[in-house]
Design an enzyme around this catalytic site. Structure first.
Site, PDB file in Angstrom:
ATOM      1  N   TYR A  75      48.518  30.777  37.367  1.00 38.82           N
ATOM      2  CA  TYR A  75      48.314  29.364  37.020  1.00 38.82           C
ATOM      3  C   TYR A  75      49.629  28.631  36.789  1.00 38.82           C
ATOM      4  O   TYR A  75      49.660  27.406  36.708  1.00 38.82           O
ATOM      5  CB  TYR A  75      47.429  29.217  35.777  1.00 38.82           C
ATOM      6  CG  TYR A  75      45.987  29.664  35.977  1.00 38.82           C
ATOM      7  CD1 TYR A  75      45.477  29.894  37.249  1.00 38.82           C
ATOM      8  CD2 TYR A  75      45.146  29.845  34.900  1.00 38.82           C
ATOM      9  CE1 TYR A  75      44.172  30.308  37.436  1.00 38.82           C
ATOM     10  CE2 TYR A  75      43.829  30.260  35.080  1.00 38.82           C
ATOM     11  CZ  TYR A  75      43.352  30.489  36.356  1.00 38.82           C
ATOM     12  OH  TYR A  75      42.050  30.902  36.545  1.00 38.82           O
TER      13      TYR A  75
ATOM     14  N   LYS B  95      44.712  44.598  39.255  1.00 37.93           N
ATOM     15  CA  LYS B  95      44.353  45.060  40.598  1.00 37.93           C
ATOM     16  C   LYS B  95      45.548  45.813  41.174  1.00 37.93           C
ATOM     17  O   LYS B  95      46.169  45.384  42.156  1.00 37.93           O
ATOM     18  CB  LYS B  95      43.983  43.867  41.486  1.00 37.93           C
ATOM     19  CG  LYS B  95      42.626  43.259  41.177  1.00 37.93           C
ATOM     20  CD  LYS B  95      41.460  44.074  41.706  1.00 37.93           C
ATOM     21  CE  LYS B  95      41.341  43.953  43.218  1.00 37.93           C
ATOM     22  NZ  LYS B  95      40.244  44.826  43.725  1.00 37.93           N
TER      23      LYS B  95
ATOM     24  N   ASP C 241      37.832  44.177  39.508  1.00 45.32           N
ATOM     25  CA  ASP C 241      36.498  44.071  40.126  1.00 45.32           C
ATOM     26  C   ASP C 241      35.535  45.071  39.490  1.00 45.32           C
ATOM     27  O   ASP C 241      34.377  44.754  39.205  1.00 45.32           O
ATOM     28  CB  ASP C 241      36.568  44.241  41.650  1.00 45.32           C
ATOM     29  CG  ASP C 241      37.378  45.454  42.086  1.00 45.32           C
ATOM     30  OD1 ASP C 241      38.161  45.985  41.273  1.00 45.32           O
ATOM     31  OD2 ASP C 241      37.236  45.878  43.250  1.00 45.32           O
TER      32      ASP C 241
ATOM     33  N   ASP D 222      40.423  34.733  32.660  1.00 43.66           N
ATOM     34  CA  ASP D 222      39.611  33.519  32.767  1.00 43.66           C
ATOM     35  C   ASP D 222      38.190  33.891  33.214  1.00 43.66           C
ATOM     36  O   ASP D 222      37.187  33.473  32.628  1.00 43.66           O
ATOM     37  CB  ASP D 222      40.282  32.593  33.800  1.00 43.66           C
ATOM     38  CG  ASP D 222      39.767  31.171  33.722  1.00 43.66           C
ATOM     39  OD1 ASP D 222      38.870  30.903  32.918  1.00 43.66           O
ATOM     40  OD2 ASP D 222      40.271  30.325  34.488  1.00 43.66           O
TER      41      ASP D 222
ATOM     42  N   ASP E 154      34.533  34.761  30.578  1.00 40.00           N
ATOM     43  CA  ASP E 154      33.289  34.005  30.749  1.00 40.00           C
ATOM     44  C   ASP E 154      32.119  34.945  31.050  1.00 40.00           C
ATOM     45  O   ASP E 154      31.008  34.743  30.543  1.00 40.00           O
ATOM     46  CB  ASP E 154      33.429  32.978  31.881  1.00 40.00           C
ATOM     47  CG  ASP E 154      33.984  31.649  31.374  1.00 40.00           C
ATOM     48  OD1 ASP E 154      34.479  31.610  30.228  1.00 40.00           O
ATOM     49  OD2 ASP E 154      33.927  30.649  32.108  1.00 40.00           O
TER      50      ASP E 154
END
Ligand code: NAD
Length: 370
Positions: free
Chosen positions: A143, A193, A227, A251, A255
């Site tokens: 970001y 990852k 994942d 992020d 959630d």
């Protein structure tokens, strides 16, 4: 009697002021019944600040935030600000606070409430007793990385974002996760990852080295691909204690974890900075939800997320564990008493407003203190 602690309250827009008002009642209760005193200073942020100053947060309020022991933030935004220039938009106030206070560790607990087990889309047995803490890196990563934006590469127009982490940026957020785990169930999952990303390999190496040489051998460390973590969160979320991950994966995963628990009106968060030379750490506490313009000003908002954010303030900025427990228990007890705001309404319960639920929380505090 404990010395006064300073809180900067930034209610913001929409339901922000309404839910903050319920916290003020609990602050008063704490002073009367627990001899815990706060000096509260109020400030404007978001659209409320734009209306007066044509900016989302002023320099004076920024200074107050820097000086306060903790900042309590309501919510910002609303359709009336949709056409305001980007730098003065309500959310620019929150971004400036996070950036200038260098709040690099975002703590998002996902805790299930027995009274709300039915509100989750997952089976009750999968989520009953769930208590996860997600620690998301908040000030670096994709970001913020440079270069970003449009470019022409070998004659072809393209757009890039850049994932970049320094060793110090990974270490400081991993330290927060290990320290938190030590006060919980001593287990950290570090998530990246590493199978496909260089920054993932670096993240894993850095966290492993810190675990080995940073005095954290009492903490169990496991690595997991992001994942797989997403999958495990809906398959068997109770396997997790603390999850630490980068800005982007954090992020998404926070959630996903949050929704295991049901309602947006119940979710608190904390954003922490580095510990300074006086042992103090800058911190901002806020509910996960936004300003909910659709229900603002109607005494309909659930104040629980804001209340639980205040409990986190007591826990992480002031080390007042017992007082934080009182508030968290009071929210549970208020729900068990059958009072519910509209967002968590269930058969056989009585629907109350923001103030009515605040009343139930105060009653539950009185009961515990009796
Ligand atoms: P939202 O979280 O404000 O609302 C989503 C839905 O959940 C709405 O139906 C709302 O009524 C409901 N809801 C949210 N909090 C609730 C509560 N405490 N009690 C009962 N119901 C609640 O998200 P949105 O609608 O996408 O955004 C509205 C505004 O808030 C936008 O301007 C957005 O930019 C802003 N926003 C701000 C923040 C923040 O301040 N940190 C976060 C998210 C969104």
């Amino acid at each position: 009697m404990a010395s006064n602690k300073t809180l900067l309250m930034l209610p913001g827009d929409g339901i922000g002021p309404e839910v903050c008002n319920q916290v003020r009642r609990v602050v008063d209760w704490m002073a009367k019944r627990r001899a815990v005193n706060f000096d509260i200073k109020d400030g404007l942020v978001g659209g409320a600040c734009y209306d007066v100053h044509k900016q989302a947060v002023t320099d004076e309020t920024m200074q107050d935030a820097m000086d306060a022991d903790a900042v309590l933030f309501g919510a910002v935004g609303g359709p009336q600000y949709d056409n305001v220039e980007r730098h003065a938009r309500p959310e620019a106030g929150l971004l400036r606070l996070r950036k200038e206070m260098d709040l690099f560790a975002n703590l998002r607990p996902a805790v299930t409430f027995d009274a709300l087990l039915d509100a989750s889309t997952l089976k009750p047995e999968v989520i009953q007793g769930l208590d996860i803490m997600i620690v998301r890196e908040l000030t670096a990563g994709v970001y913020f990385g440079e270069p970003r934006g449009m470019q022409v590469y070998e004659g072809v127009e393209r757009c890039v974002d850049t994932q970049a982490y320094t060793k110090a940026e990974v270490e400081r957020v991993a330290e927060v996760a290990f320290d938190l785990a030590r006060k919980r169930n001593s287990k950290v999952h570090s998530v990246e990852k590493a199978n496909v990303m260089e920054t993932g390999v670096f993240w894993r190496k850095t966290v492993t080295a810190l675990h080995e040489s940073g005095g954290y051998s009492d903490i169990e460390l496991q690595h997991m691909y992001a994942d797989n973590c997403a999958m495990q969160l809906v398959r068997n979320p109770k396997q997790f204690d603390v999850i630490v991950t980068d800005n982007l994966f954090g992020d998404l995963l926070s959630d996903a974890a949050a929704m295991c628990t049901g309602s947006l009106g119940m979710l608190p968060s904390a954003s922490l900075g580095a510990v300074d030379e006086f042992g103090r750490r800058k911190a901002l506490y806020e509910p996960v939800h936004g300003s909910a313009p659709d229900i603002a000003g109607q005494d309909l908002a659930n104040p629980s997320a804001m209340m639980l954010s205040f409990a986190m303030t007591l826990r992480y900025s002031f080390d007042l564990q017992e007082d934080a427990d009182l508030i968290e228990n009071a929210v549970q007890m208020a729900m068990k008493s059958g009072k519910r705001t509209g967002d968590i309404m269930a058969d056989g319960c009585e629907q109350v407003g923001t103030t009515g639920f605040g009343d139930a929380i105060i009653r539950a505090l009185d009961e515990q203190a009796a």
